[in-house]
Structures are given as C-alpha cells and as structure tokens.
Design a protein around this motif. Sequence first.
Motif, PDB file in Angstrom:
ATOM      1  N   GLY A  78       0.837  -1.201   0.000  1.00  0.00           N
ATOM      2  CA  GLY A  78       0.000   0.000   0.000  1.00  0.00           C
ATOM      3  C   GLY A  78       0.874   1.254   0.000  1.00  0.00           C
ATOM      4  N   LEU A  79       0.223   2.394  -0.170  1.00  0.00           N
ATOM      5  CA  LEU A  79       0.937   3.673  -0.163  1.00  0.00           C
ATOM      6  C   LEU A  79       0.225   4.611   0.808  1.00  0.00           C
ATOM      7  CD1 LEU A  79       1.536   4.263  -3.983  1.00  0.00           C
ATOM      8  CD2 LEU A  79       3.295   3.761  -2.259  1.00  0.00           C
ATOM      9  N   PRO A  80       0.969   5.527   1.465  1.00  0.00           N
ATOM     10  CA  PRO A  80       0.313   6.497   2.351  1.00  0.00           C
ATOM     11  C   PRO A  80      -0.412   7.554   1.529  1.00  0.00           C
ATOM     12  CG  PRO A  80       2.675   6.916   2.265  1.00  0.00           C
ATOM     13  CD  PRO A  80       2.431   5.681   1.441  1.00  0.00           C
ATOM     14  N   VAL A  81      -1.600   7.887   1.961  1.00  0.00           N
ATOM     15  CA  VAL A  81      -2.397   8.865   1.231  1.00  0.00           C
ATOM     16  C   VAL A  81      -1.680  10.223   1.243  1.00  0.00           C
ATOM     17  CG1 VAL A  81      -3.818   9.639   3.175  1.00  0.00           C
ATOM     18  CG2 VAL A  81      -4.789   9.591   0.850  1.00  0.00           C
ATOM     19  N   SER A  82      -0.740  10.373   2.177  1.00  0.00           N
ATOM     20  CA  SER A  82       0.004  11.624   2.295  1.00  0.00           C
ATOM     21  C   SER A  82       0.926  11.890   1.098  1.00  0.00           C
ATOM     22  CB  SER A  82       0.834  11.621   3.585  1.00  0.00           C
ATOM     23  OG  SER A  82       1.698  10.491   3.589  1.00  0.00           O
ATOM     24  N   HIS A  83       1.215  10.877   0.292  1.00  0.00           N
ATOM     25  CA  HIS A  83       2.009  11.098  -0.933  1.00  0.00           C
ATOM     26  C   HIS A  83       1.288  12.052  -1.900  1.00  0.00           C
ATOM     27  CE1 HIS A  83       5.085   8.353   0.049  1.00  0.00           C
ATOM     28  NE2 HIS A  83       5.023   7.481  -0.947  1.00  0.00           N
ATOM     29  N   MET A  84      -0.026  12.183  -1.708  1.00  0.00           N
ATOM     30  CA  MET A  84      -0.839  12.823  -2.728  1.00  0.00           C
ATOM     31  C   MET A  84      -0.416  14.262  -3.012  1.00  0.00           C
ATOM     32  SD  MET A  84      -4.739  12.371  -3.563  1.00  0.00           S
ATOM     33  CE  MET A  84      -5.689  13.329  -2.462  1.00  0.00           C
ATOM     34  N   SER A  85      -0.157  15.030  -1.952  1.00  0.00           N
ATOM     35  CA  SER A  85       0.162  16.438  -2.180  1.00  0.00           C
ATOM     36  C   SER A  85       1.476  16.573  -2.948  1.00  0.00           C
ATOM     37  CB  SER A  85       0.218  17.188  -0.843  1.00  0.00           C
ATOM     38  OG  SER A  85       1.065  16.480   0.047  1.00  0.00           O
ATOM     39  N   GLN A  86       2.442  15.714  -2.656  1.00  0.00           N
ATOM     40  CA  GLN A  86       3.724  15.768  -3.368  1.00  0.00           C
ATOM     41  C   GLN A  86       3.561  15.407  -4.840  1.00  0.00           C
ATOM     42  OE1 GLN A  86       6.041  13.677  -0.218  1.00  0.00           O
ATOM     43  NE2 GLN A  86       7.784  14.237  -1.541  1.00  0.00           N
ATOM     44  N   ILE A  87       2.692  14.416  -5.073  1.00  0.00           N
ATOM     45  CA  ILE A  87       2.461  14.009  -6.462  1.00  0.00           C
ATOM     46  C   ILE A  87       1.822  15.152  -7.236  1.00  0.00           C
ATOM     47  CG2 ILE A  87       1.146  12.455  -7.966  1.00  0.00           C
ATOM     48  CD1 ILE A  87       1.453  10.302  -5.778  1.00  0.00           C
ATOM     49  N   LEU A  88       0.840  15.791  -6.589  1.00  0.00           N
ATOM     50  CA  LEU A  88       0.140  16.889  -7.250  1.00  0.00           C
ATOM     51  C   LEU A  88       1.102  18.037  -7.565  1.00  0.00           C
ATOM     52  CD1 LEU A  88      -2.592  17.815  -8.271  1.00  0.00           C
ATOM     53  CD2 LEU A  88      -3.051  18.800  -6.020  1.00  0.00           C
ATOM     54  N   ALA A  89       2.110  18.219  -6.688  1.00  0.00           N
ATOM     55  CA  ALA A  89       3.059  19.319  -6.870  1.00  0.00           C
ATOM     56  C   ALA A  89       4.121  19.002  -7.927  1.00  0.00           C
ATOM     57  CB  ALA A  89       3.739  19.637  -5.537  1.00  0.00           C
ATOM     58  N   THR A  90       4.167  17.755  -8.390  1.00  0.00           N
ATOM     59  CA  THR A  90       5.182  17.367  -9.376  1.00  0.00           C
ATOM     60  C   THR A  90       4.921  18.068 -10.711  1.00  0.00           C
ATOM     61  OG1 THR A  90       5.184  15.183  -8.342  1.00  0.00           O
ATOM     62  CG2 THR A  90       6.305  15.381 -10.475  1.00  0.00           C
ATOM     63  N   PRO A  91       5.952  18.674 -11.309  1.00  0.00           N
ATOM     64  CA  PRO A  91       5.762  19.337 -12.601  1.00  0.00           C
ATOM     65  C   PRO A  91       5.190  18.377 -13.638  1.00  0.00           C
ATOM     66  CG  PRO A  91       7.936  19.829 -11.708  1.00  0.00           C
ATOM     67  CD  PRO A  91       7.317  18.822 -10.802  1.00  0.00           C
ATOM     68  N   GLY A  92       4.196  18.830 -14.371  1.00  0.00           N
ATOM     69  CA  GLY A  92       3.598  18.004 -15.414  1.00  0.00           C
ATOM     70  C   GLY A  92       2.363  17.262 -14.935  1.00  0.00           C
ATOM     71  N   VAL A  93       2.064  17.309 -13.640  1.00  0.00           N
ATOM     72  CA  VAL A  93       0.892  16.614 -13.115  1.00  0.00           C
ATOM     73  C   VAL A  93      -0.291  17.584 -13.070  1.00  0.00           C
ATOM     74  CG1 VAL A  93      -0.141  15.533 -11.079  1.00  0.00           C
ATOM     75  CG2 VAL A  93       2.188  14.929 -11.792  1.00  0.00           C
ATOM     76  N   ALA A  94      -1.412  17.213 -13.692  1.00  0.00           N
ATOM     77  CA  ALA A  94      -2.569  18.107 -13.745  1.00  0.00           C
ATOM     78  C   ALA A  94      -3.613  17.749 -12.699  1.00  0.00           C
ATOM     79  CB  ALA A  94      -3.192  18.067 -15.135  1.00  0.00           C
ATOM     80  N   GLY A  95      -3.595  16.517 -12.226  1.00  0.00           N
ATOM     81  CA  GLY A  95      -4.593  16.116 -11.241  1.00  0.00           C
ATOM     82  C   GLY A  95      -4.231  14.763 -10.649  1.00  0.00           C
ATOM     83  N   VAL A  96      -4.763  14.488  -9.462  1.00  0.00           N
ATOM     84  CA  VAL A  96      -4.465  13.205  -8.834  1.00  0.00           C
ATOM     85  C   VAL A  96      -5.627  12.795  -7.944  1.00  0.00           C
ATOM     86  CG1 VAL A  96      -3.206  14.324  -6.947  1.00  0.00           C
ATOM     87  CG2 VAL A  96      -2.779  11.913  -7.431  1.00  0.00           C
TER      88      VAL A  96
END
Lengths: 226, 385
Positions: free
Chosen positions: B65-83
């Motif tokens: 599994g993955l921590p839901v807390s990864h979400m904000s970092q993923i969203l902040a990644t350049p090139g990411v429009a939504g998560v």
Amino acid sequence: MGIIQLNQVSRHFTKGRQKVEVLNDLDLEIEEGDFLALMGPSGSGKTTLLNLIGGLDQPTAGSVEVAGRQLVGLSSRKLAQWRSRNIGFIFQFYNLLPILSARRNVELPLLLTRLGGRQRRRNADVALAIVGLGDRAGHKPGELSGGQQQRVAIARAIVADPRILVCDEPTGDLDRETADEILDLLELLNREHGKTIIMVTHDPKAATHARRTLYLDKGSLVREAA
Amino acid sequence: MNSFSLIWSNLFRRRVRTFLTLFSIIAAFLLFGLLRSVADAFDSGVEVAGVDRLTVSPKYSIIDGLPVSHMSQILATPGVAGVTHSTWFGGTYQSTANFFPKFPVEPRAYFEMFDEYIIDPAQLDEFERIRTAAVAPADLAEEYGWQVGDRIPIEGDIWLREDGSRRWEFELVGIYRIRDDENMFAGFLFNYDYFDEARIPETEGIISNFSVRVSDPDEAAEVSARIDAQFENSINPTRTATEAEANRQFAAQVGDIGLIMNSILSAVFFTILLLTGNTMAQALRERVPELAVLKTLGFTDRRVALLVLLESVLLCGIGGALGIALATLVLGAIAPDLAAFLGQVEMSAMTTFGGLGIAVLLGIVVGLNPALSARRLQVVEALRR
Ligand SMILES: Nc1ncnc2c1ncn2[C@@H]1O[C@H](COP(=O)(O)OP(=O)(O)OP(=O)(O)O)[C@@H](O)[C@H]1O
Ligand SMILES: [Mg+2]
C-alpha cells in the motif's frame, strides 16, 4: 546357364527348440522364357522356395543366383533394389493397397525409378491396358471383383518390366472361369512378352497352362513332368 | 502420384480417426498460441508514452500500500494536472462466486479523473454527501438487480472495521455508465472518508494506488520518472506506469502466470502425445501387410520407415499450423477486450515458429516408434500372417 539357378539350397527354420528342415540340398535351374508350375502338398515349402527366388528370404545354405546376381549375402537394401528391377510378385490375395486407385497401385513400383510423374502414369495405363482393365484405372480395389483385382496386381507386377514373375497361387481365390482368364493372361505374358514365370498352384488344371511342372515334397523336388 | 500423395492417402484411410486426432492437435495448439501470447503480454512491459493517465503503485508489492500523504507531493510534481486515489477492497457480496472489484474513492475527484465514467450530477452530489453511499456501473447493477436506494452488504476480508465487525453496508445512490467500451475494472465505488474512519486505526491513511493525470501526454514518461524519483528514498517507494501496465503487475503478483500457463500446456501436450501416439501405433498395426507389400515391391526398409515417420509429422504439422492460425484469428478478435488488462496482446514470431517447431517435434516423437517397427518388419513373416 538358366536365369534362375539354385545349387544345394537348404532352408531350415527353428521354431523354439524344434528345427524344421523345409528345403534340403535342392538344385533347380530355370531357363529364361520358361513357365514353370510348382506343385506339392501344403507345407512342402513352395512359398519358402518362391521367397528365396524372389529375394525376400535367404537360404540356410547353398547358392541362389537369379537374373545374373548371386542373392546370398546381399544386404536387405541391395535385395530391395534388386527386387524392384527384376521381380514381379503376384499373390493369392492380390495384396493391393485398398486406399489407392487401380492406377496408383500399379504406379507404386515406379516410385522407385527415375521416371517423371507423367511417364509413370502413362506406363501404369499401358500395364492396365495389357491386362484388359484400361477402363477401370480410377477404381479402388474394393470396387473391383476378385478377378479384376488380380489383373491389377498383375499390371503392378509387370509395370517396371521385370524379367521374372513369381506367382504364389494366383488363382487360389478365384472361380474356374476367372482363374482360366488369369492363366490365359499369364500365358500371354510368357509367350508374347517373354516373361519367365514360376507359379505355385494346387490346381492340376492350372498347371496345364505352364510349359512344365515340378513337384515338391519333403524338402526336395521329387518328380519332373514334361 | 508421388511419395507425398502416398503418405497423404494413408493419412485419410480412416477419416474419422484422423479428423478426431487432428482436432485434438488443433485444440492443443490453439491453446498453446493463446496461452503463450497472454503469458508474453504479462512478461513484456508496456510503453509509457502518449497516455494521459498514469498509475502510481507501491514499488515492490501490492500488499504494501501507499500512504495517502504522498498525494500532495504528487500533485506538486511538474507536469501533473490532477491526482486521486483508490484502494483494492477485496470483500465478498453474498457469495465468493460474485466477483467484482470494489474501491473506496474520493467521489468527485474520481469521476473527474475517469471521465469515461458518466454519472448523473445529482447522483454524484448524493454520493459525496452521504457517508455510506455507493455507486455501481450499470452492468453490475443489472446483473444483481440493484436499484437506487438498495442497501448492499459486503463482507470485508482485507479491511476490518474498528468495531470488530466484518460487515460493511452501503446505500446505492447512483448508477454510472461507461463510455465506449466495457471496462472490466469499472468497480463498485464507495466513499473513502467513510472507509477510512471506520477501518481499524492502524490501517488508516493507506491506499492502494494513485491515478495521475498528466498535462501533456508526450511527457508521460518524464512525469512518471519524476514521481518515482521523489519517493525513491522514502520508506514507501513508488512505481509509476500506464494503467494497463499497473493492471498487469497486479495480476502477475496474484499468480505466477508463466508457471500456470506452462503447467497447463505441459498437461495438454502430454495428453496429445499419448493420444496421437496411440493413433499412430494403431494405424501401423493395421497396415503391417501393406508395408510388407511395399517392401516386396522393392521399397527399402529406410524408405518404408520414412513414409511412416513423415505421415506422423504431416498430421502433427497440419494440426499445429491450423491450431496456430486459429489462435492468431481468435487473438485478433479478443485482443481489444484484453487491452485494459494486458496492453498489446499479439502472437509473436517466437510463439508462431516455436509452435510449428513443437508440432514437428511432436510428429517425430510420436512417429519414431512406429517408423522403427516398420523398418524392422520382415516381409516373409508379415506375409505369412
Ligand atoms: N518363418 C518361418 N518360421 C518357421 N517355420 C516356417 C517359416 N516359414 C515357413 N515355415 C514352415 O515351413 C514349412 C513350409 O512352409 P511353406 O509356407 O513354404 O509351405 P507351402 O508349401 O507354401 O504351403 P501352402 O501350400 O499351405 O501354402 C511349413 O511347415 C511352415 O510351417
Ligand atoms: Mg504357400
């Protein structure tokens, strides 16, 4: 010297511990162009003798020289090649391949020659015409009468133009009238086409078609009639 | 006539038997072609390029599994429009035979991400508003006769409730449709917030994977690498891939596909070997007198053996070729349905020629013994019978 020359030929079989001496010190000479009937009681060794002459079997002792070739000691492969060129076989029960048409049955021996497909077909048709079955080339053995099947077998035996025909009771399975037709055909092949024929038969009347008759009994040729 | 037509005629002397044998061989090679191609699809990665959605999964095992807390970092990644994220719930509805995927999701974000799922806006509002709400794809609702307003109980297995019970109950508030094709991953969806609160505290905040929309499909590969790089040294490293690839990984971890396929194929070929071997042995026994006649006519031992061997090779070769051809056709027809799961599924040259090679080998193995018997056959003995 004859086209078939057997000297001091013996053929013994061992059945388990029992030794069966079928042929003993047998001498036989057959000239080219002869038509020989071979008679004798059942079990006297007629088929055994034919097998030796036809290069299907090897003697226990003695020399078998046929069509200018000493057969004793030849490898199975050499014998097969020799048979395909020098001997035509005719059996009591025809021994045709049921899945093949008459023409293809007749063509079989030609698969061992260098002839092309068209030439093979033509030769097969000629052989069928000689035996009077030119109009049945497309029929399978199951669709032919006994006499017709034996004619196909004869066509197969002569198609590669061997000098010698070896026949083991060729009319043994046929009625009188059909048998006579087949015997007339063999006589024709002997007189008109110069085939040397050796024919085993139980039928004295069949033997009258031959030029001479030999009797085999207890391992030796006991009597020769003219 | 030539030697080939002689072999050919022999093959069809017993039509029914030959066709039955032929059909079994065809079936075996059809199975071979399909299973090998599916196994190949499992083994080959799918290109991360030109897709607008990616899936972020745990790097090593789906169980982590993955921590839901990864979400904000993923969203902040350049090139990411939504998560957004979803979680594999497992669970059983009434009976284990009723298998369909169930995911706790963020209602609005999920339907924004998967815009091929169409839901009535009012139903989506209800889904977001009611804690125990759930929505189902139309085919699923139809299959189980669900109506909006129904209560649907699910027996939990992976996820237990804080109150110690296994029973999760949901209220069906909406039914959604899927644009274009069917999608076997369209699931029974319910509220993540409710799920997260109700499950036992130690497992809170764990989700299965994130779905990411990239702003520019041409940059999908770069975005994928950027996301993974961020978590490389964390205790929850990620693997970002296309959805097809992620699905494939999931299935591969559930079972060792290659091993399963090869076990099935071994069993199939063993059966075929016995069956065809028996046919050939029987065919030879019937034909002893005829083979003896061929030898009488001057066919050498080797030539007769070869006729028998080639007959077997021909039968197996034809069966193999037809089976592989059929597999290619079937694969072409079902490949679109498998795409969501396996990406590109096709018959490789390796499978095609490997299959034909196996067919010829089968023919040799099956024909060898009859051929040797034919070779040994003694004319005089055979004619005496
Ligand atoms: N391969 C063999 N093994 C053992 N014994 C054999 C073999 N071939 C022939 N014999 C025996 O040799 C004897 C002669 O057989 P053969 O077949 O030559 O007789 P035949 O004169 O042709 O008889 P028929 O008129 O019944 O055809 C018989 O006793 C037979 O059992
Ligand atoms: Mg006899």
